[in-house]
Write an enzyme that holds these catalytic residues in place. Structure first.
Site, mmCIF file in Angstrom:
data_model
loop_
_atom_site.group_PDB
_atom_site.id
_atom_site.type_symbol
_atom_site.label_atom_id
_atom_site.label_comp_id
_atom_site.label_asym_id
_atom_site.label_seq_id
_atom_site.Cartn_x
_atom_site.Cartn_y
_atom_site.Cartn_z
ATOM 1 N N ASP A 139 45.540 45.377 29.832
ATOM 2 C CA ASP A 139 46.649 45.117 28.920
ATOM 3 C C ASP A 139 46.572 45.993 27.676
ATOM 4 O O ASP A 139 47.590 46.335 27.076
ATOM 5 C CB ASP A 139 46.649 43.645 28.477
ATOM 6 N N ASP A 217 52.490 46.107 26.058
ATOM 7 C CA ASP A 217 51.184 45.934 26.687
ATOM 8 C C ASP A 217 51.111 46.951 27.810
ATOM 9 O O ASP A 217 52.084 47.107 28.577
ATOM 10 C CB ASP A 217 51.043 44.525 27.288
ATOM 11 N N HIS A 266 53.717 41.551 32.114
ATOM 12 C CA HIS A 266 52.828 42.365 32.944
ATOM 13 C C HIS A 266 53.385 42.557 34.356
ATOM 14 O O HIS A 266 53.632 41.602 35.075
ATOM 15 C CB HIS A 266 51.410 41.789 32.998
ATOM 16 N N ASP A 268 51.984 43.727 36.994
ATOM 17 C CA ASP A 268 51.087 43.793 38.147
ATOM 18 C C ASP A 268 51.061 42.544 39.020
ATOM 19 O O ASP A 268 50.163 42.371 39.853
ATOM 20 C CB ASP A 268 49.669 44.243 37.744
ATOM 21 N N CYS A 374 44.101 43.078 36.475
ATOM 22 C CA CYS A 374 44.109 42.774 35.034
ATOM 23 C C CYS A 374 42.741 42.986 34.387
ATOM 24 O O CYS A 374 42.667 43.467 33.258
ATOM 25 C CB CYS A 374 44.470 41.324 34.780
HETATM 26 N N1 ARG Z 1 52.328 37.197 33.928
HETATM 27 C C1 ARG Z 1 51.892 37.433 35.278
HETATM 28 C C2 ARG Z 1 52.159 36.242 36.155
HETATM 29 O O1 ARG Z 1 51.943 35.144 35.679
HETATM 30 C C3 ARG Z 1 50.407 37.700 35.317
HETATM 31 C C4 ARG Z 1 50.065 39.055 34.956
HETATM 32 C C5 ARG Z 1 48.634 39.216 34.664
HETATM 33 N N2 ARG Z 1 48.392 40.607 34.445
HETATM 34 C C6 ARG Z 1 47.620 41.141 33.507
HETATM 35 N N3 ARG Z 1 47.521 42.464 33.481
HETATM 36 N N4 ARG Z 1 46.989 40.426 32.605
HETATM 37 O O2 ARG Z 1 52.544 36.361 37.310
#
Ligand code: ARG
Length: 391
Positions: A139, A217, A266, A268, A374
């Site tokens: 991040d 981020d 995010h 990913d 992550c």
């Molecule tokens: N917000 C995303 C979800 O809940 C999780 C992403 C986590 N990624 C990270 N690079 N910290 O599906």
């Protein structure tokens, strides 16, 4: 393996800071920092830490990315309490160390940030906060070729998190890497919508941050050589996307992916490239018909629904994330993919797509913000800068 600076290779010749031309393929860089995409053969990586973490203090920005129940609980827990050791920290830390050993056994050099005490209070002339955790380097930094770019993050509890990586990155810098930070945002009260409520399914998407400061981020961006994909989110605004666009210049194209997620934060767990021509998408977050047309030449497959996890915190109490962490995988090369052992459907999905899944477990990491993608930051892949799409 922890590399000692004293035994690190002598500084490489520092090349002048010139962006490569917009077309063609570069020859492989010998810089210690060199990563252009998410799948070339991995040689060196940073893995985060869980030491001395605390629950984040409650602040509207957090509701933009965390489950509502957790957000409500933060009124009692936030910023005051360390996470309970036995239930939260110990099982997660054990899994993280096992993941590090797995990477090392696959021949990858693993580096770690320094321990940071997140219970210490800090502030600017405008506000005060405590920290959170140093679990997710993904991040805080974006590696583009030989450059490490520090994100201007919008969570006040993450304001000083990059300091835990300073010594390590100074070492990379001394060996020839480029190292940049976007302007440090003041994170004034005016950046946030104090009335923010998670939009309902039938409401248009809205964000907890506005455009008054430049924030992003790094984990909202995903790299495919000269093409980078981004989701605008509750931590990444248009000003942040444009800052990166202007910074990277003509050699790169940044494409926005629209998300259907109600609390985007995010990319990913939304789109995950698995190699040239292979993109895994989240069927709940992505409307295929609205993907950028540049992806037409790639094979797009929908990720399987996450399997229910027993006995872990993957999707349960206290997780900062959704159940779609099953998509948060790490490619060791275009063939081998590290995937959570608790996700047989995802393991089968990879086999069916001709990949070699390497099962590992991070099911207790949800409360610390993520899974394999992550908690890592790839520093060096056997990578050259390429275009993987027709113009
Ligand atoms: N917000 C995303 C979800 O809940 C999780 C992403 C986590 N990624 C990270 N690079 N910290 O599906």
């Amino acid at each position: 393996m922890y590399l000692d600076t004293a035994t690190a290779p002598a500084p490489a010749h520092v090349a002048p800071s010139v962006r490569p031309p917009a077309t063609g393929t570069s020859t492989e860089s010998r810089c210690v920092v060199n990563s252009h995409n998410e799948w070339d053969t991995l040689e060196e990586i940073v893995v985060g830490r869980l030491d001395k973490s605390v629950f984040p203090q409650r602040h509207p920005s957090i509701l933009g990315g965390a489950p509502k129940d957790l957000y409500l609980a933060l009124l009692l827990l936030g910023g005051r309490k360390r996470r309970p050791r036995k239930v939260f920290v110990e099982p997660a830390a054990k899994e993280l160390e096992d993941f590090v050993r797995l990477l090392e056994s696959e021949g990858v050099t693993v580096r770690r940030p320094e321990v940071m005490d997140h219970s210490r209070k800090y502030g600017t002339p405008q506000w005060k906060s405590k920290g959170c955790v140093t679990a997710c380097p993904r991040d805080c930094f974006l590696v583009v070729g030989d450059e490490i770019i520090e994100s201007p993050m919008s969570w006040r509890c993450r304001y000083f998190e990059p300091h835990a990586y300073y010594q390590l990155f100074k070492e990379y810098y001394d060996q020839g890497a480029r190292w940049t930070s976007a302007p440090k945002p003041p994170l004034r009260n005016t950046l946030y919508d104090k009335q923010y409520k998670i939009p309902k399914q039938d409401e248009p998407l809205r964000y907890v941050i506005n455009e008054s400061e430049i924030v992003f981020d790094a984990a909202d961006f995903i790299r495919c050589g000269r093409d980078i994909f981004v989701t605008r989110s509750n931590v990444t605004n248009l000003a942040g996307i444009n800052w990166l666009r202007r910074h990277l210049g003509d050699g790169y194209r940044i494409h926005e992916i629209e998300t259907l997620c109600r609390q985007p934060m995010h990319i990913d767990t939304t789109i995950v490239p698995l190699g040239p021509g292979k993109m895994m998408i989240n069927p709940k977050y992505v409307d295929r018909s609205r993907l950028p047309s540049i992806l037409n030449s790639w094979e797009i497959r929908e990720a399987p629904k996450p399997d229910k996890v027993r006995g872990g915190l993957f999707n349960e109490v206290g997780s900062m994330c959704s159940v779609w962490l099953n998509m948060n995988v790490l490619m060791l090369d275009p063939q081998r993919v590290v995937v959570d052992r608790s996700q047989p459907s995802m393991i089968q999905f990879f086999k069916d797509w001709g990949l070699t899944p390497i099962p590992c477990s991070l099911k207790f990491l949800g409360p610390f913000g993520g899974s394999f993608h992550c908690v890592t930051l790839d520093i060096r892949r056997k990578s050259t800068l390429q275009s993987y799409f027709q113009a």
